[in-house]
Design a protein around this motif. Structure first.
Motif, PDB file in Angstrom:
ATOM      1  N   ILE A 190      15.180  12.132  -2.131  1.00 47.90           N
ATOM      2  CA  ILE A 190      14.893  11.453  -0.865  1.00 47.90           C
ATOM      3  C   ILE A 190      13.546  11.903  -0.315  1.00 47.90           C
ATOM      4  CG2 ILE A 190      15.626  11.254   1.552  1.00 47.90           C
ATOM      5  CD1 ILE A 190      18.542  11.353   0.468  1.00 47.90           C
ATOM      6  N   ALA A 191      13.282  13.204  -0.383  1.00 39.36           N
ATOM      7  CA  ALA A 191      12.009  13.731   0.113  1.00 39.36           C
ATOM      8  C   ALA A 191      10.833  13.163  -0.685  1.00 39.36           C
ATOM      9  CB  ALA A 191      12.006  15.253   0.048  1.00 39.36           C
ATOM     10  N   ILE A 192      10.940  13.149  -1.998  1.00 35.05           N
ATOM     11  CA  ILE A 192       9.851  12.618  -2.840  1.00 35.05           C
ATOM     12  C   ILE A 192       9.639  11.142  -2.563  1.00 35.05           C
ATOM     13  CG2 ILE A 192       9.153  12.110  -5.212  1.00 35.05           C
ATOM     14  CD1 ILE A 192      10.563  14.713  -6.031  1.00 35.05           C
ATOM     15  N   ILE A 193      10.715  10.376  -2.463  1.00 29.07           N
ATOM     16  CA  ILE A 193      10.608   8.937  -2.228  1.00 29.07           C
ATOM     17  C   ILE A 193       9.937   8.655  -0.888  1.00 29.07           C
ATOM     18  CG2 ILE A 193      11.949   6.838  -1.795  1.00 29.07           C
ATOM     19  CD1 ILE A 193      13.963   7.917  -3.917  1.00 29.07           C
ATOM     20  N   VAL A 194      10.380   9.330   0.160  1.00 30.89           N
ATOM     21  CA  VAL A 194       9.813   9.087   1.495  1.00 30.89           C
ATOM     22  C   VAL A 194       8.352   9.539   1.566  1.00 30.89           C
ATOM     23  CG1 VAL A 194       9.986   9.733   3.934  1.00 30.89           C
ATOM     24  CG2 VAL A 194      12.043   9.119   2.668  1.00 30.89           C
ATOM     25  N   ILE A 195       8.058  10.707   1.044  1.00 36.89           N
ATOM     26  CA  ILE A 195       6.677  11.212   1.091  1.00 36.89           C
ATOM     27  C   ILE A 195       5.744  10.317   0.289  1.00 36.89           C
ATOM     28  CG2 ILE A 195       5.181  13.118   0.355  1.00 36.89           C
ATOM     29  CD1 ILE A 195       7.541  14.991   1.108  1.00 36.89           C
ATOM     30  N   SER A 196       6.144   9.909  -0.913  1.00 36.27           N
ATOM     31  CA  SER A 196       5.275   9.043  -1.712  1.00 36.27           C
ATOM     32  C   SER A 196       5.113   7.668  -1.067  1.00 36.27           C
ATOM     33  CB  SER A 196       5.806   8.906  -3.137  1.00 36.27           C
ATOM     34  OG  SER A 196       7.059   8.263  -3.158  1.00 36.27           O
ATOM     35  N   TYR A 197       6.151   7.182  -0.385  1.00 35.94           N
ATOM     36  CA  TYR A 197       6.061   5.898   0.314  1.00 35.94           C
ATOM     37  C   TYR A 197       5.066   5.987   1.464  1.00 35.94           C
ATOM     38  CZ  TYR A 197       7.463   1.723   2.889  1.00 35.94           C
ATOM     39  OH  TYR A 197       7.461   0.513   3.542  1.00 35.94           O
ATOM     40  N   VAL A 198       5.145   7.067   2.237  1.00 33.27           N
ATOM     41  CA  VAL A 198       4.216   7.247   3.365  1.00 33.27           C
ATOM     42  C   VAL A 198       2.775   7.342   2.854  1.00 33.27           C
ATOM     43  CG1 VAL A 198       3.515   8.865   5.179  1.00 33.27           C
ATOM     44  CG2 VAL A 198       5.919   8.260   4.909  1.00 33.27           C
ATOM     45  N   ILE A 199       2.584   8.083   1.769  1.00 31.00           N
ATOM     46  CA  ILE A 199       1.233   8.191   1.188  1.00 31.00           C
ATOM     47  C   ILE A 199       0.747   6.834   0.708  1.00 31.00           C
ATOM     48  CG2 ILE A 199      -0.069   9.142  -0.749  1.00 31.00           C
ATOM     49  CD1 ILE A 199       1.666  11.694  -0.433  1.00 31.00           C
ATOM     50  N   TYR A 254       5.825   5.539  -9.779  1.00 33.72           N
ATOM     51  CA  TYR A 254       6.942   5.906  -8.903  1.00 33.72           C
ATOM     52  C   TYR A 254       7.216   7.397  -9.096  1.00 33.72           C
ATOM     53  CZ  TYR A 254      11.187   5.107  -6.227  1.00 33.72           C
ATOM     54  OH  TYR A 254      12.150   5.121  -5.245  1.00 33.72           O
ATOM     55  N   PRO A 255       6.673   8.244  -8.234  1.00 31.66           N
ATOM     56  CA  PRO A 255       6.742   9.695  -8.433  1.00 31.66           C
ATOM     57  C   PRO A 255       8.155  10.277  -8.548  1.00 31.66           C
ATOM     58  CG  PRO A 255       5.122   9.167  -6.771  1.00 31.66           C
ATOM     59  CD  PRO A 255       5.842   7.895  -7.088  1.00 31.66           C
ATOM     60  N   ALA A 256       9.154   9.626  -8.039  1.00 35.87           N
ATOM     61  CA  ALA A 256      10.514  10.166  -8.092  1.00 35.87           C
ATOM     62  C   ALA A 256      11.260   9.787  -9.361  1.00 35.87           C
ATOM     63  CB  ALA A 256      11.304   9.704  -6.874  1.00 35.87           C
ATOM     64  N   ILE A 257      10.614   9.150 -10.313  1.00 36.68           N
ATOM     65  CA  ILE A 257      11.305   8.641 -11.493  1.00 36.68           C
ATOM     66  C   ILE A 257      11.985   9.750 -12.288  1.00 36.68           C
ATOM     67  CG2 ILE A 257       9.249   8.604 -12.967  1.00 36.68           C
ATOM     68  CD1 ILE A 257      12.103   6.045 -13.032  1.00 36.68           C
ATOM     69  N   TYR A 258      11.334  10.869 -12.451  1.00 33.12           N
ATOM     70  CA  TYR A 258      11.910  11.935 -13.285  1.00 33.12           C
ATOM     71  C   TYR A 258      13.034  12.682 -12.574  1.00 33.12           C
ATOM     72  CZ  TYR A 258       8.087  10.733 -16.272  1.00 33.12           C
ATOM     73  OH  TYR A 258       7.232  10.030 -17.056  1.00 33.12           O
ATOM     74  N   THR A 259      12.920  12.863 -11.289  1.00 38.35           N
ATOM     75  CA  THR A 259      14.020  13.503 -10.565  1.00 38.35           C
ATOM     76  C   THR A 259      15.215  12.555 -10.451  1.00 38.35           C
ATOM     77  OG1 THR A 259      12.984  12.906  -8.459  1.00 38.35           O
ATOM     78  CG2 THR A 259      12.606  15.139  -9.285  1.00 38.35           C
ATOM     79  N   LEU A 260      14.952  11.259 -10.362  1.00 42.04           N
ATOM     80  CA  LEU A 260      16.052  10.289 -10.352  1.00 42.04           C
ATOM     81  C   LEU A 260      16.761  10.242 -11.705  1.00 42.04           C
ATOM     82  CD1 LEU A 260      14.538   7.327  -8.323  1.00 42.04           C
ATOM     83  CD2 LEU A 260      16.502   8.717  -7.699  1.00 42.04           C
TER      84      LEU A 260
END
Length: 97
Positions: A82-91, A46-52
């Motif tokens: 939000i940007a990281i979550i959406v971008i990683s989800y799309v990828i 989950y790429p957004a883990i550290y920013t979260l």
């Protein structure tokens, strides 16, 4: 006996009902990986883990000690998350298809 965090993870209802991941799928496993010291695996999960975690830390600090520019920092971190979550989800969805 030490209880495992994995024993208390909630299932993703979106995945159960619709058969596809949601934007939050993987966050519990990533948090568990962070607690176990597997930092790279947590980022891959989950790429957004550290920013979260950073956002949660700033919100917690601001709750107890008022930080001068806290609202601006929180807003920026929220937008980045939000940007990281959406971008990683799309990828992730493009890799599945």
């Amino acid at each position: 006996m030490f209880l495992q965090l994995e024993d208390y993870m909630l299932p993703c209802l979106n995945k159960q009902f619709f058969g596809m991941d949601c934007l939050g799928c993987g966050i519990q496993r990533a948090l568990s990986l962070v607690f176990h010291g597997e930092f790279i695996a947590a980022f891959k999960m989950y790429p957004a883990i550290y920013t979260l975690l950073t956002l949660a830390f700033v919100v917690a600090i601001n709750f107890f000690y008022k930080v001068k520019y806290a609202q601006k920092i929180i807003s920026i971190l929220a937008i980045v998350n939000i940007a990281i979550i959406v971008i990683s989800y799309v990828i992730k969805m493009n890799q599945i298809i």
